[in-house]
Structures are given as structure tokens and as C-alpha cells.
Design a protein around this motif. Structure first.
Motif, mmCIF file in Angstrom:
data_model
loop_
_atom_site.group_PDB
_atom_site.id
_atom_site.type_symbol
_atom_site.label_atom_id
_atom_site.label_comp_id
_atom_site.label_asym_id
_atom_site.label_seq_id
_atom_site.Cartn_x
_atom_site.Cartn_y
_atom_site.Cartn_z
ATOM 1 N N ALA A 36 6.463 -4.120 -3.340
ATOM 2 C CA ALA A 36 6.485 -2.700 -3.709
ATOM 3 C C ALA A 36 5.438 -1.915 -2.920
ATOM 4 N N LEU A 37 4.261 -2.495 -2.757
ATOM 5 C CA LEU A 37 3.216 -1.830 -1.982
ATOM 6 C C LEU A 37 3.656 -1.648 -0.532
ATOM 7 N N ALA A 38 4.305 -2.664 0.018
ATOM 8 C CA ALA A 38 4.771 -2.603 1.407
ATOM 9 C C ALA A 38 5.860 -1.547 1.574
ATOM 10 N N ARG A 39 6.782 -1.494 0.610
ATOM 11 C CA ARG A 39 7.836 -0.472 0.677
ATOM 12 C C ARG A 39 7.226 0.923 0.679
ATOM 13 N N GLY A 40 6.239 1.136 -0.176
ATOM 14 C CA GLY A 40 5.579 2.431 -0.247
ATOM 15 C C GLY A 40 4.842 2.793 1.032
ATOM 16 N N ALA A 41 4.421 1.795 1.797
ATOM 17 C CA ALA A 41 3.702 2.027 3.053
ATOM 18 C C ALA A 41 4.623 1.948 4.265
ATOM 19 N N HIS A 42 5.928 1.717 4.012
ATOM 20 C CA HIS A 42 6.918 1.589 5.096
ATOM 21 C C HIS A 42 6.546 0.462 6.057
ATOM 22 N N MET A 43 6.165 -0.678 5.481
ATOM 23 C CA MET A 43 5.821 -1.875 6.248
ATOM 24 C C MET A 43 6.516 -3.057 5.602
ATOM 25 N N SER A 44 6.630 -4.138 6.348
ATOM 26 C CA SER A 44 7.122 -5.364 5.730
ATOM 27 C C SER A 44 5.980 -5.969 4.913
ATOM 28 N N ALA A 45 6.322 -6.787 3.939
ATOM 29 C CA ALA A 45 5.306 -7.403 3.083
ATOM 30 C C ALA A 45 4.357 -8.275 3.903
ATOM 31 N N GLY A 46 4.901 -9.027 4.836
ATOM 32 C CA GLY A 46 4.068 -9.890 5.679
ATOM 33 C C GLY A 46 3.110 -9.089 6.544
ATOM 34 N N HIS A 47 3.628 -8.019 7.144
ATOM 35 C CA HIS A 47 2.787 -7.183 8.001
ATOM 36 C C HIS A 47 1.686 -6.515 7.169
ATOM 37 N N LEU A 48 2.054 -5.994 6.000
ATOM 38 C CA LEU A 48 1.056 -5.378 5.129
ATOM 39 C C LEU A 48 -0.031 -6.385 4.766
ATOM 40 N N SER A 49 0.363 -7.574 4.363
ATOM 41 C CA SER A 49 -0.620 -8.594 3.965
ATOM 42 C C SER A 49 -1.567 -8.933 5.112
ATOM 43 N N ARG A 50 -1.012 -9.146 6.305
ATOM 44 C CA ARG A 50 -1.850 -9.486 7.462
ATOM 45 C C ARG A 50 -2.802 -8.343 7.813
ATOM 46 N N GLU A 51 -2.282 -7.123 7.873
ATOM 47 C CA GLU A 51 -3.096 -5.976 8.257
ATOM 48 C C GLU A 51 -4.146 -5.646 7.195
ATOM 49 N N PHE A 52 -3.774 -5.750 5.925
ATOM 50 C CA PHE A 52 -4.704 -5.472 4.833
ATOM 51 C C PHE A 52 -5.852 -6.480 4.872
ATOM 52 N N ARG A 53 -5.521 -7.745 5.065
ATOM 53 C CA ARG A 53 -6.553 -8.785 5.131
ATOM 54 C C ARG A 53 -7.495 -8.528 6.309
ATOM 55 N N GLN A 54 -6.926 -8.139 7.433
ATOM 56 C CA GLN A 54 -7.747 -7.878 8.612
ATOM 57 C C GLN A 54 -8.669 -6.662 8.370
ATOM 58 N N TYR A 56 -9.592 -5.289 5.299
ATOM 59 C CA TYR A 56 -10.457 -5.315 4.106
ATOM 60 C C TYR A 56 -10.997 -6.694 3.745
ATOM 61 N N GLY A 57 -10.627 -7.714 4.486
ATOM 62 C CA GLY A 57 -11.195 -9.037 4.255
ATOM 63 C C GLY A 57 -10.557 -9.851 3.155
ATOM 64 N N GLU A 58 -9.508 -9.334 2.529
ATOM 65 C CA GLU A 58 -8.787 -10.077 1.502
ATOM 66 C C GLU A 58 -7.367 -9.531 1.406
ATOM 67 N N SER A 59 -6.513 -10.323 0.816
ATOM 68 C CA SER A 59 -5.110 -9.926 0.696
ATOM 69 C C SER A 59 -4.964 -8.792 -0.322
ATOM 70 N N PRO A 60 -3.858 -8.050 -0.267
ATOM 71 C CA PRO A 60 -3.643 -7.006 -1.279
ATOM 72 C C PRO A 60 -3.681 -7.563 -2.702
ATOM 73 N N TYR A 61 -3.112 -8.751 -2.916
ATOM 74 C CA TYR A 61 -3.109 -9.353 -4.247
ATOM 75 C C TYR A 61 -4.538 -9.673 -4.702
ATOM 76 N N ALA A 62 -5.338 -10.245 -3.808
ATOM 77 C CA ALA A 62 -6.723 -10.564 -4.163
ATOM 78 C C ALA A 62 -7.504 -9.291 -4.482
ATOM 79 N N TYR A 63 -7.257 -8.241 -3.711
ATOM 80 C CA TYR A 63 -7.925 -6.959 -3.965
ATOM 81 C C TYR A 63 -7.505 -6.408 -5.332
ATOM 82 N N LEU A 64 -6.214 -6.467 -5.636
ATOM 83 C CA LEU A 64 -5.711 -6.015 -6.932
ATOM 84 C C LEU A 64 -6.373 -6.790 -8.068
ATOM 85 N N MET A 65 -6.440 -8.095 -7.943
ATOM 86 C CA MET A 65 -7.056 -8.900 -9.005
ATOM 87 C C MET A 65 -8.543 -8.593 -9.147
#
Length: 149
Positions: A36-54, A56-65
Motif C-alpha cells: 500500500a505504501l508503494a502504491r501511494g508512492a507510485h513505486m514497486s514494493a521492492g524498489h520502495l523497500s530498497r530505496e527506503f532502507r538506503q 533511512y537505514g531500515e526497511s519501511p516495516y521496521a520503521y513502522l514498528m
């Protein structure tokens, strides 16, 4: 692509990632997933996860938790809600997952934290309380105090 267009695209991606991070900060208690986060950002889930980690230093899920646990810590310090009520108030759907992640980040189970840290920030400005009670990021909390030897 020219170096100018690469830089422009990088800035656009950073702006999208910031919007995702801001959405997590605002909607941490809502059911959020990477898809859902990736759709809102117009990115694929994999691309969002990789770019977010790069970025912010952690995955979107880890940041959410981390956001959820941070909010849970504040609610537990107030002492007027049970651990189960706090779990659901911050958007977790499983008490077991919540307790496990809380213990990993904070170093003690939520029930112990609630009992030992109630009123620990009384009289402290909220901006200071947030900083001094922030959960450990990108690593588990130490189980015991490190020795000085």
C-alpha cells in the motif's frame, strides 16, 4: 540519462520516500503494508523497500514498528491502558508480535516497562521525553548492561 536528469530523478525519489515516511509517522496506527505504501508512492514494493532502507537505514516495516513501539512506550508510561489495549491502539494486530518486537527494541517486555517506567517522564517537556525514551534502532537492545572491563 544525463547527470542532471539522474540528480533530478534522485531528488524526486527522495521526496517520495519522505512522503512515505511522513505517512508512516501520521498513520502508524492504521493497517499499513509495504504494498500500500508503494502504491501511494507510485513505486514497486521492492524498489520502495530498497530505496527506503538506503535513505533511512531500515526497511519501511521496521520503521513502522519503531514508530508503533515509540508510541506504545508513551502509552504504557501513562499507565491507564493495559498492554493489550496499547497493542491494538498503536495498530498491532498480534499481541505476541507486539510483545516480541517491543522486547527486542526496548530490552524489557511491555508489562515490565509499564510497571518500571510509569511516570518516568513526569515534568519533562514532551520533546525531551521523546528523545530520551526513543527505542533503539537497527539493533536489538542489550539484554544486560555492558561491563566496563
Amino acid at each position: 540519462m544525463t547527470s542532471g536528469s539522474v540528480a533530478t530523478q534522485h531528488l524526486r525519489d527522495l521526496a517520495r520516500l519522505r512522503r512515505v515516511k511522513d505517512r508512516i509517522d501520521r498513520e502508524y496506527a492504521q493497517p499499513l503494508d509495504v504494498e500500500a505504501l508503494a502504491r501511494g508512492a507510485h513505486m514497486s514494493a521492492g524498489h520502495l523497500s530498497r530505496e527506503f532502507r538506503q535513505a533511512y537505514g531500515e526497511s519501511p516495516y521496521a520503521y513502522l514498528m519503531t514508530r508503533r513501539i515509540e508510541r506504545a512506550m508513551a502509552l504504557l508510561r501513562r499507565g491507564d491502558l493495559s498492554v493489550t489495549e496499547v497493542c491494538f491502539a498503536v495498530g498491532c494486530s498480534s499481541l505476541g508480535t507486539f510483545s516480541t518486537r517491543f522486547t527486542e527494541l526496548v530490552g524489557v517486555p511491555p508489562s515490565v516497562y509499564r510497571r518500571e517506567h510509569a511516570r518516568a517522564t513526569v515534568g519533562m517537556p514532551s520533546c525531551v521525553a521523546k528523545q530520551v525514551t526513543r527505542p533503539v534502532r537497527n539493533r536489538e537492545a542489550p539484554a544486560t548492561e555492558p561491563s566496563l572491563a
